[in-house]
Scaffold this motif. Structure first.
Motif, PDB file in Angstrom:
ATOM      1  N   SER A  89       0.833  -1.202   0.000  1.00 33.52           N
ATOM      2  CA  SER A  89       0.000   0.000   0.000  1.00 33.52           C
ATOM      3  C   SER A  89       0.865   1.248   0.000  1.00 33.52           C
ATOM      4  CB  SER A  89      -0.932   0.012   1.211  1.00 33.52           C
ATOM      5  OG  SER A  89      -0.189   0.171   2.392  1.00 33.52           O
TER       6      SER A  89
ATOM      7  N   SER B 206      -5.568   6.326  -0.500  1.00 34.46           N
ATOM      8  CA  SER B 206      -4.929   5.069  -0.120  1.00 34.46           C
ATOM      9  C   SER B 206      -4.966   4.122  -1.315  1.00 34.46           C
ATOM     10  CB  SER B 206      -5.673   4.460   1.073  1.00 34.46           C
ATOM     11  OG  SER B 206      -5.152   3.197   1.371  1.00 34.46           O
TER      12      SER B 206
ATOM     13  N   LYS C  81      -3.901   0.306  -2.691  1.00 41.53           N
ATOM     14  CA  LYS C  81      -3.534  -1.036  -2.241  1.00 41.53           C
ATOM     15  C   LYS C  81      -3.603  -2.008  -3.408  1.00 41.53           C
ATOM     16  CE  LYS C  81      -5.200  -0.283   2.379  1.00 41.53           C
ATOM     17  NZ  LYS C  81      -6.315  -0.385   3.275  1.00 41.53           N
TER      18      LYS C  81
END
Length: 179
Positions: free
Chosen positions: A84, A132, A134
């Motif tokens: 991530s 974010s 990921k």
């Protein structure tokens, strides 16, 4: 002998590894990754341990040994626990939002910046200014983060722009006024 290259790779129970000549496929709970390694490198599997060996001791083989081991180890880690990257958007009126598989950024330009999100990547936006990213492929996660950051890198005078979480931006002094 490469210190990184000679270290064995431990494969978790939830990950399956299949080797077909120079092609390696790693399958886990977060997805499947494939890679074809150079002919100077060979793979061997002993139970739940992978070993990366080089065919001979010439300069090219030595240079590829540690690299190949790290790439395979990143594949195993990626399908097991994933990678991530976090980004922060700083600036008045700068914001981000996700609509389906498209990330829309307002970065002070006269138009919104739209970025297609690859299928293997999960992207979330919290509080309009924190992104974010990921996914199982370390390179793909890093490339997408760098691409988003490149749309408005942090500038040194006010610090506005897109930056990695925790990134320190060296600030410069502005113009000195007349005395």
């Amino acid at each position: 002998m490469s210190r990184i290259g000679k270290a064995p790779i431990d494969v978790p129970d939830s990950v399956e590894v299949s080797i077909d000549g120079q092609c390696i496929q790693v399958k886990g709970p977060l997805g499947t990754l494939k890679r074809t390694l150079r002919p100077e490198i060979t793979l061997s599997k002993d139970g739940k341990t992978l070993s990366i060996l080089r065919v001979n001791n010439d300069r090219l083989s030595r240079s590829l040994h540690g690299l190949s081991r790290t790439l395979v180890a990143n594949m195993v880690t990626g399908v097991h626990s994933g990678f991530s990257k976090n980004l922060e958007i700083i600036g008045v009126g700068y914001r981000a939002q996700v609509q389906g598989r498209v990330l829309t950024l307002q970065l002070g330009y006269s138009h919104p910046v739209e970025i297609q999100i690859p299928e293997e990547i999960q992207l979330a936006v919290e509080s309009n200014t924190k992104i974010s990213i990921k996914g199982p492929d370390k390179q793909q996660v890093g490339d997408l983060a760098a691409y988003i950051r490149s749309k408005r890198p942090p500038e040194p005078y006010k610090g506005k722009g897109v930056r990695y979480a925790g990134e320190k931006v060296r600030r410069k002094a502005g113009k000195a006024g007349k005395k």
